[in-house]
Design an enzyme around this catalytic site. Structure first.
Site, mmCIF file in Angstrom:
data_model
loop_
_atom_site.group_PDB
_atom_site.id
_atom_site.type_symbol
_atom_site.label_atom_id
_atom_site.label_comp_id
_atom_site.label_asym_id
_atom_site.label_seq_id
_atom_site.Cartn_x
_atom_site.Cartn_y
_atom_site.Cartn_z
ATOM 1 N N ASN A 7 -4.643 -2.515 7.315
ATOM 2 C CA ASN A 7 -4.142 -1.192 6.938
ATOM 3 C C ASN A 7 -4.632 -0.205 7.984
ATOM 4 O OD1 ASN A 7 -3.466 1.248 5.781
ATOM 5 N ND2 ASN A 7 -4.322 0.807 3.782
ATOM 6 N N ARG A 90 0.273 -3.187 6.161
ATOM 7 C CA ARG A 90 0.792 -2.129 5.290
ATOM 8 C C ARG A 90 1.539 -1.125 6.158
ATOM 9 N NH1 ARG A 90 -2.036 3.276 3.063
ATOM 10 N NH2 ARG A 90 -0.428 3.896 1.587
ATOM 11 N N HIS A 179 3.253 4.485 -2.399
ATOM 12 C CA HIS A 179 2.202 3.710 -3.079
ATOM 13 C C HIS A 179 2.796 2.522 -3.844
ATOM 14 C CE1 HIS A 179 -0.311 7.638 -3.062
ATOM 15 N NE2 HIS A 179 -0.744 6.838 -2.086
ATOM 16 N N ARG A 239 -3.107 17.448 0.435
ATOM 17 C CA ARG A 239 -1.671 17.705 0.378
ATOM 18 C C ARG A 239 -1.320 18.535 -0.851
ATOM 19 N NH1 ARG A 239 0.148 11.558 1.335
ATOM 20 N NH2 ARG A 239 -2.085 11.175 1.237
ATOM 21 N N GLU A 382 -4.484 -3.447 -3.342
ATOM 22 C CA GLU A 382 -3.321 -3.489 -2.464
ATOM 23 C C GLU A 382 -3.428 -4.622 -1.450
ATOM 24 O OE1 GLU A 382 -1.758 0.818 -1.638
ATOM 25 O OE2 GLU A 382 -3.910 0.956 -2.001
#
Length: 399
Positions: A7, A90, A179, A239, A382
């Site tokens: 990742n 990813r 996600h 964000r 993940e």
């Protein structure tokens, strides 16, 4: 089969080596602050953690460090780079083109590059990780797993914006959802835990530095709080989440901000950071407990936004069997879960305060005995999901 899960972030590299199909994690690691002389390298094997502060000026140096560590006689897990049979990457944004896990070739890399503008914090770093991994793990299959792929089942009434049809048709401007790897993993865990009949209508709530929610019906995503890019929806670490587009034009016109400056403001200087000057929820929660009004306000805003989406998703699901909290904040912040479930008794959501404060590593229920809706904490993984999808792709080809 040894699969390296990679990742690559803008200034970080996370990795795990996972032996499939039994999902044995042989090692995990992380490089933070890439580009600095004081980058932090962490490698963990068999519960033993090795930490080093060294200069890692770019991703290539970082991946070379990872490869050397994997080969190390003491803390490594392989004797030759050829023992890594696949690298699962990813990739955040797959646009409308990629709806499944795929082998990486020139065409795939070119497509990832065309999506840089949609995920400027993620896709460029993802592609860098791919291109460098190809030069180090030369015999391994390079595989892309897209965050947007799980959400390709979202119906048109959910993904289309009310703008000119030509903008959808020509430029693919639509909601994609993100996600997906995490939402897929925890929703499948919930279905296995609750049984198919008791988990037809689920809301998954991924709360980390980036946050998103999904409405999942019969195992398929039908809505996600993020849209065209991983920026809107819930309030996040830096964000803004949802914001009236008029604010953007106001900032550009009245305050003479450039498009780039507004983009930076909403991506890097908003969310919890903008509201409190802190982006770490642990620090915000602590300061709120000590009376910091800005931190109290930020937590209330974040909780309100989650409840708003729960109500909306219960409506489009036409009912609700379970809600799942996951990721760093979702799994560990009892306060955030409490705020997210506040005043939702009319939906059958009743949190048990005592269960909510207990800690455990596995799946657990935190609803009260009067709750009609199951409230679960399911740790996301993940990396395991990426390894599973990579192995499945390769296994299908072998068989």
């Amino acid at each position: 089969m040894n699969i390296l899960v990679l990742n690559a972030g803008s200034s970080s590299l996370k990795y795990q080596v996972i032996k499939m199909p039994n999902e044995t994690v042989k090692c995990i690691g992380l490089i933070e602050r890439i580009g600095k002389d004081t980058a932090v390298f962490i490698h963990e094997k068999d519960g033993e953690k090795y930490t080093e502060t060294i200069p890692i000026l770019n991703h290539e140096v970082g991946l070379q460090k990872i490869a050397a560590t994997l080969l190390d006689e003491t803390i490594g897990v392989i004797k030759n780079v050829d023992e890594i049979e696949a690298v699962g990457h990813r990739v955040v944004h797959g646009g409308s083109k990629f709806s499944k896990t795929i082998h990486i070739n020139k065409e795939v890399k070119d497509s990832i590059r065309t999506l840089f503008d949609l995920a400027p914090l993620h896709n460029p770093a993802n592609l860098t990780g791919i291109e460098i991994a190809e030069t180090i793990f030369t015999t391994a299959k390079q595989i892309a797993i897209f965050d947007t792929a799980f959400h390709q089942t979202i119906p048109k009434e959910a993904y289309q914006y009310a703008i000119k049809n030509s903008l959808l048709e020509e430029y693919k401007i639509r909601a994609y959802g993100f996600h997906g790897t995490s939402h897929k993993y925890v929703s499948e865990k919930a279905i296995a835990y609750l049984g198919e009949k008791s988990s037809k209508k689920i809301i998954t709530i991924h709360l980390g530095n980036g946050c998103s929610m999904s409405a999942i019906k019969d195992g398929k995503s039908i809505e996600n709080s993020m849209g065209f890019a991983p920026m809107n929806g819930l309030i996040m670490g830096t964000r803004s989440g949802d914001i009236d587009p008029s604010v953007i034009f106001f900032l550009m016109k009245k305050l003479n901000k450039s498009a780039e400056e507004v983009h930076h403001l909403l991506q890097k200087e908003s969310g919890m950071q903008g509201l409190t000057e802190y982006s770490d929820l642990r620090e915000i929660s602590e300061k709120a407990e000590n009376g910091n009004e800005a931190c109290k306000n930020a937590l209330n805003l974040a909780g309100y936004r989650i409840r708003k989406f729960i109500g909306a998703y219960a409506a489009i699901l036409n009912g609700l069997d379970a809600i799942i909290f996951t990721a760093g904040i979702g799994e560990n912040s009892a306060l955030m879960r409490k705020l997210a479930c506040k005043n939702l008794e009319f939906l059958g959501i009743n949190l048990d305060s005592e269960k909510n404060t207990l800690r455990s590593k596995g799946t657990r229920e935190i609803q009260s005995f009067t709750s009609k809706v199951k409230i679960l904490i399911i740790p996301t993984n993940e990396e395991i999901e990426i390894a599973k999808q990579s192995y499945k792709l390769l296994n299908l080809e072998i068989n």
